[in-house]
Motif scaffolding. Structure first.
Motif, short mmCIF file in Angstrom:
data_model
loop_
_atom_site.label_atom_id
_atom_site.label_comp_id
_atom_site.label_asym_id
_atom_site.label_seq_id
_atom_site.Cartn_x
_atom_site.Cartn_y
_atom_site.Cartn_z
N TYR A 114 0.55 -1.19 -0.09
CA TYR A 114 0.08 -0.04 0.00
C TYR A 114 0.90 1.27 -0.08
CZ TYR A 114 0.69 1.21 5.09
OH TYR A 114 1.08 1.62 6.31
N GLU A 116 -0.77 4.62 0.40
CA GLU A 116 -1.29 5.51 1.25
C GLU A 116 -0.42 6.01 2.50
OE1 GLU A 116 -4.36 3.42 -0.98
OE2 GLU A 116 -2.83 2.69 0.20
N GLU A 121 -6.12 8.95 3.67
CA GLU A 121 -5.90 7.89 2.78
C GLU A 121 -5.95 6.57 3.28
OE1 GLU A 121 -2.65 10.87 0.13
OE2 GLU A 121 -1.87 9.36 1.59
N VAL A 122 -5.22 6.36 4.47
CA VAL A 122 -5.18 5.01 5.07
C VAL A 122 -6.69 4.59 5.51
CG1 VAL A 122 -4.54 3.65 6.89
CG2 VAL A 122 -2.66 4.88 5.80
N ALA A 125 -8.78 3.57 2.17
CA ALA A 125 -8.42 2.43 1.71
C ALA A 125 -8.91 1.29 2.64
CB ALA A 125 -6.88 2.43 1.55
N SER A 254 4.13 4.88 7.80
CA SER A 254 2.88 5.49 7.40
C SER A 254 2.04 5.86 8.85
CB SER A 254 1.76 4.89 6.52
OG SER A 254 1.30 3.55 7.43
#
Length: 317
Positions: A114, A116, A121-122, A125, A254
């Motif tokens: 991934y 993101e 964003e995370v 998703a 992230s």
């Protein structure tokens, strides 16, 4: 920047972490029930709250469980379970039906490549990712607990270390982290691919330590057994041991916000309202303070720390 290899932390990714102290509120029996209908929580069926096998997750599990109990739901707890290879199947088979999660880690479980990076964003998703397993996420909290590359203040000062890329200044070095760190995208491979650290054989020696940034990892860093360690950003040891969290300008790691993950069949408006209210209040500073109460000198139980926080925030009455 090599985003294809970037992954979120796989928190508590081995059963070995279960050797951590099991905090108050645990139950040993498997409270598995038959499949619930869409109004299960509202109709009185038990909400079984799980946790990973480390203190922060158990504190969060207590916060969820106590808030839902206060909202009038029937709640049981099943803490100290283990890694996602156990918690996701437990959510699917009904052994548990709610667990506090980390959004980046959770997305990495479903999509190891991934890309993101931000919370928004995370979270976006995740909606489709978990739906494939008949699961859903609610609102994420501001509170965030991320893996971090950490060094002692002395090592930082002597070698002019401020960011992860500066670790090139101290090769060869030994890196201490949970066993999966040697292959995770934000771990040893990402260190090389994103920051160019460890490109030569022998530059980075990996020492697996199975307490996921806990006392053993901290001790190894402080006594010089390792020069760099993966320690989470809410660890009280960062302050108490005067450690330095290296900056991550390339966003190797992230977003890792706290987020409720639940099975579709336990959803109710009452449950969602209670959990979203928690997420609206929970900050990273709160996590640090909660962990310090439980893991520091006070040795408060997870249950007591959760009660006090919920009361202070006006979330239980």
């Amino acid at each position: 920047m090599f985003t294809a290899l970037k992954k979120g932390r796989v928190a508590a990714a081995t059963i070995g972490a279960a050797s951590l102290i099991a905090l108050a509120g645990c139950t040993n029996e498997d409270p598995t029930g038959s499949a619930h209908d869409s109004s299960a929580a509202a109709s009185g069926d038990t909400v079984v709250v799980g946790s990973f096998a480390f203190p922060e997750s158990q504190i969060l599990g207590e916060i969820y469980a106590q808030a839902l109990t206060d909202a009038g739901l029937d709640v049981e707890t099943k803490f100290n379970i283990g890694p996602r290879q156990q918690t996701i199947p437990a959510l699917q088979d009904g052994s548990i039906n709610l667990i506090p999660e980390y959004n980046g880690n959770l997305l990495a479980y479903y999509d190891t490549e991934y890309e993101e990076r931000t919370t928004e964003e995370v979270d976006g998703a995740l909606v489709d990712a978990v739906a494939a397993d008949s699961l859903q996420v609610l609102d994420s909290a501001e509170a965030e607990d991320k893996d971090a590359y950490v060094v002692t203040q002395e090592t930082a000062d002597e070698n002019d270390l401020t960011s992860i890329g500066d670790l090139a200044n101290i090769v060869p070095f030994t890196l201490g982290a949970n066993p999966q760190f040697v292959e995770l995208g934000y771990g040893v491979p990402g260190l090389k691919d994103t920051y160019g650290v460890g490109t030569e054989e022998g530059d980075v020696t990996f020492l697996p330590i199975e307490d996921f940034g806990g006392p053993d990892t901290v001790a190894a860093l402080v006594d010089g057994t390792v020069q760099v360690a993966d320690i989470y950003t809410t660890s009280p040891a960062i302050s108490s041991e005067n450690l330095v969290v290296l900056e991550d300008p390339e966003n190797l790691i992230s977003a890792q916000n706290i987020i409720p993950l639940l099975s579709d069949d336990i959803y109710s408006d009452e449950l969602a309202e209670a959990l979203n209210a928690i997420s609206a209040e929970l900050t990273t500073d709160d996590l640090i303070a909660l962990r310090d109460r439980v893991e520091g000198d006070e040795k408060a139980t997870a249950a007591q720390a959760a009660t006090d926080w919920l009361t202070e925030k006006g979330l239980i009455g």
